[in-house]
Design a protein around this motif. Structure first.
Motif, PDB file in Angstrom:
ATOM      1  N   HIS A 191       0.858  -1.182   0.000  1.00  0.00           N
ATOM      2  CA  HIS A 191       0.000   0.000   0.000  1.00  0.00           C
ATOM      3  C   HIS A 191       0.898   1.237   0.000  1.00  0.00           C
ATOM      4  CE1 HIS A 191       0.537   0.840   4.378  1.00  0.00           C
ATOM      5  NE2 HIS A 191       0.583  -0.482   4.492  1.00  0.00           N
ATOM      6  N   ILE A 198      -7.333   5.944  -0.729  1.00  0.00           N
ATOM      7  CA  ILE A 198      -7.790   4.980   0.283  1.00  0.00           C
ATOM      8  C   ILE A 198      -8.646   3.910  -0.380  1.00  0.00           C
ATOM      9  CG2 ILE A 198      -9.130   4.698   2.403  1.00  0.00           C
ATOM     10  CD1 ILE A 198      -8.458   7.610   3.074  1.00  0.00           C
ATOM     11  N   ALA A 201      -6.509   1.336  -2.164  1.00  0.00           N
ATOM     12  CA  ALA A 201      -5.809   0.437  -1.237  1.00  0.00           C
ATOM     13  C   ALA A 201      -6.759  -0.586  -0.633  1.00  0.00           C
ATOM     14  CB  ALA A 201      -5.129   1.251  -0.140  1.00  0.00           C
ATOM     15  N   ILE A 245      -5.047   5.015   5.262  1.00  0.00           N
ATOM     16  CA  ILE A 245      -4.986   3.687   4.640  1.00  0.00           C
ATOM     17  C   ILE A 245      -4.609   2.633   5.671  1.00  0.00           C
ATOM     18  CG2 ILE A 245      -3.625   2.248   3.056  1.00  0.00           C
ATOM     19  CD1 ILE A 245      -3.473   4.669   1.163  1.00  0.00           C
TER      20      ILE A 245
END
Length: 404
Positions: A191, A198, A201, A245
């Motif tokens: 990631h 976001i 991911a 994330i």
């Protein structure tokens, strides 16, 4: 027992370790693992700082297996009667090697060092190298765990990372792993990728979870020296996005039964990687292959880190030594070396393990431990060495307290 190739210097089993003895109070020889490095890839990825090299049209499988076994022969005096608890084929891309070559290698290793009855044997593989028949053959050799380098399922992210597979191939790789008989496999996923949101991911994570791996390695992309990304850095997400994330991803993994047991490792119950747990609990490991590293202890409590010749052409040259260097860990270095590993574990370790693995009394940690506890980086638990949530987030700050 095979000899080293003609002209390759033989180990004398005498090193500076013979001159570095210290009182080992309660020291116990740790469990033993083996790391085997296969240094070739189809192509070099722009973010990769591992010792990997683009493969030519043919691989020197026979010559490399011969060298690996000769390399292992020179390290045998450091085994001290211990069985192997785990083997890890890393790289590079070890799945470029044929099952025949890996089978000859595993047979040669087992002739030299006994395998524990429940040994874990892991092979790293990339989706672009998957062939179902080949992986059935790997499973038949006794390889019982795969680690599949997916990194992302999204076409634009894979292109940015220089990967040779696409998302569909990654999904098929997981299906083929199961079909080949691998009930235990890991997916590697990154990631913090270039321009990743976001949603991007979490989308990758959801697809990975849907493949039902027993283990997920989910880690942030970092720019490392001596890589293309270091000299030509891509645009990475801002720190606030990276933090969001991380938090959202950890919650999603927990929701689906993947418990975090290390900084970037998540597993279903009972499926934590035993090989990596050995690293993180300051166990011993042999390292064979171009650029492989090792950490080994003697019964007298002398601990050394060593590394092998890095370039494959030099490693295969019978006129050059396998060993490229060794560094002994003095008593003043051991607290940092030990904690650098064990504090990566979310639950830490029993305090008693410090003496078992280093031979030093726990009191040598007392002053630094108190400072770290006062700063809220280390939990106040006499029975365990474990970082707080803040200590895990700022692990380098925590470790600074234990520098020699």
């Amino acid at each position: 027992m095979n000899k080293a190739p003609s002209g390759k210097p033989q180990a004398t089993n005498q090193s500076a370790a013979d001159g570095l003895q210290f009182a080992a109070c309660g020291f116990e020889l740790p469990p033993l693992a083996l790391y085997i490095h296969i240094p070739w890839c189809v192509k070099k990825c722009p973010y990769c700082d591992f010792n990997s090299h683009a493969a030519g049209p043919t691989l020197p499988e026979q010559e490399y297996v011969d060298a690996l076994l000769a390399d292992l022969d020179q390290d045998l005096p450091r085994v001290h009667g211990r069985p192997l608890r785990s083997i890890f084929f890393g790289g590079g891309t070890p799945s470029l090697f044929s099952a025949k070559a890996l089978g000859r290698l595993l047979e040669g290793v087992e002739r030299r060092i006994p395998f524990a009855t429940d040994i874990e044997i892991t092979l790293e593989a990339n989706p672009g190298t998957f062939e179902q028949a080949k992986f059935r053959d790997y499973r038949a050799l006794g390889i019982n765990r795969l680690s599949i380098g997916v990194q992302s399922f999204q076409a634009e992210k894979l292109k940015a990372l220089g990967r040779i597979h696409d998302g569909d191939e990654a999904i098929r790789a997981a299906d083929m792993a199961r079909a080949a008989g691998f009930a235990n496999f890991n997916l590697d996923l990154m990631h913090g990728l270039p321009e990743q949101s976001i949603e991007d991911a979490l989308g990758d994570l959801r697809i990975a979870i849907a493949q039902a791996p027993t283990h997920l390695s989910w880690y942030q992309l970092t720019l490392e020296p001596n890589t293309l990304f270091w000299s030509q850095p891509p645009t990475l997400p801002e720190d606030d996005i990276l933090w969001d994330i991380q938090e959202a991803g950890q919650a999603l993994l927990a929701e689906h039964g993947y418990a975090q047991y290390e900084v970037s490792a998540y597993a279903q119950p009972g499926k934590a990687a035993r090989h990596n747990l050995n690293y993180w609990s300051f166990g011993d490991f042999l390292g064979i292959g171009a650029g492989a590293h090792a950490k080994l202890s003697s019964p007298q409590g002398v601990i050394a880190r060593s590394w092998k010749t890095r370039l494959p052409k030099d490693y295969l040259d019978p006129g050059k030594a396998f060993s490229a260097g060794e560094r002994l860990l003095g008593p003043d270095e051991l607290p940092f070396e030990f904690l650098m590993n064990v504090l990566r574990l979310t639950d830490g370790v029993a305090s008693s393990l410090f003496t078992e693995r280093t031979g030093l009394p726990l009191r040598v940690l007392a002053a630094a431990r108190e400072e770290a506890e006062q700063r809220g980086l280390l939990q106040r638990d006499p029975a365990r060495l474990v970082a707080t949530r803040e200590g895990q987030l700022f692990l380098n700050d925590l470790l600074q307290h234990f520098l020699p």
